[in-house]
Write an enzyme that holds these catalytic residues in place. Sequence first.
Site, PDB file in Angstrom:
ATOM      1  CB  THR A 178      -0.932   0.031   1.227  1.00  0.00           C
ATOM      2  OG1 THR A 178      -1.799  -1.115   1.183  1.00  0.00           O
ATOM      3  CG2 THR A 178      -1.784   1.287   1.244  1.00  0.00           C
ATOM      4  CG  PHE A 180       0.194   4.686   3.699  1.00  0.00           C
ATOM      5  CD1 PHE A 180      -1.042   4.756   4.326  1.00  0.00           C
ATOM      6  CD2 PHE A 180       0.807   3.444   3.584  1.00  0.00           C
ATOM      7  CE1 PHE A 180      -1.657   3.623   4.828  1.00  0.00           C
ATOM      8  CE2 PHE A 180       0.201   2.296   4.083  1.00  0.00           C
ATOM      9  CZ  PHE A 180      -1.033   2.389   4.706  1.00  0.00           C
TER      10      PHE A 180
END
Length: 291
Positions: A178, A180
Amino acid sequence: MAEFSDPAHTISFQGTFGAYSDLACRQVFPEMATLPCTQFEDAFAAVSEGRAALAMIAIENSVAGRVADVHHLMPDADLHIIGEHFERVNHHLLAVPGATIATIRTVRSHVHALSQCRKLIRSLGIEPVVAADTAGAAAEIAARGDPTEAAIASELAGQIYGLVSLKENIEDAEHNTTRFLVMSREAGQAAIDVGLVVTSFVFKVRNVPAALYKALGGFATNGINMTKLESYMVGGHFTATQFYADVEGHPEDRPLRLALEELRFFSREVRVLGVYPGHPFRRLATQGVAD
């Protein structure tokens, strides 16, 4: 860890304690307290209103794609991107103490986490149940105390809610990562000589034929690497499309400066959201593709 009463040492995130966003906050800013927020708007507002100094916002995942709503919210949040972080997602099968894989009949988690662990769920023959988020599912399992129920969440969630990990790294894809963005009230523009720099911006092209093609031509002719380009509707109008883009380069570098000048010529609006150091993961990922 700092207390919530000290906003200068607090970082907000969307989710519950133990969420992967919480884990990312603790990895990058271990000296800061983490502030859970129900919605992305709340995480942005915590910084805008001075209750937190920074926000850690999940923007995309290598398996699930972009995180819904974030692109819509960022331009109106009146915050600046000052950094990025890539967090490897390692899912754990969590259960209450005393439970075993043999006792598990159902597993709860966020819909994306369930889809990312299909092979294990199928091999164990357990029933998937959709929950609002991974950490919230872990909290539910802990509260129920039922040895037939498990949750898919982070190791941190297991530690926080007193659960045991029956199996780790259960995600199907080894590349599950992921990305960010770190948001702040202050711009904090990266220096021109720090190495790899990423510039993020939004723009709206003029409503004329081939406007997007012409607007982006300057990036190609000036050798700018555009790593992300996404479109989304604004204001409920099918003709009012806004684009979000990430490029590698600093606006003060001549190639990117010329490319942005050409973009502005063919656009109605260009707004830079952040100029920040690129995470080392970018180079590693590029090398992996090249190899």
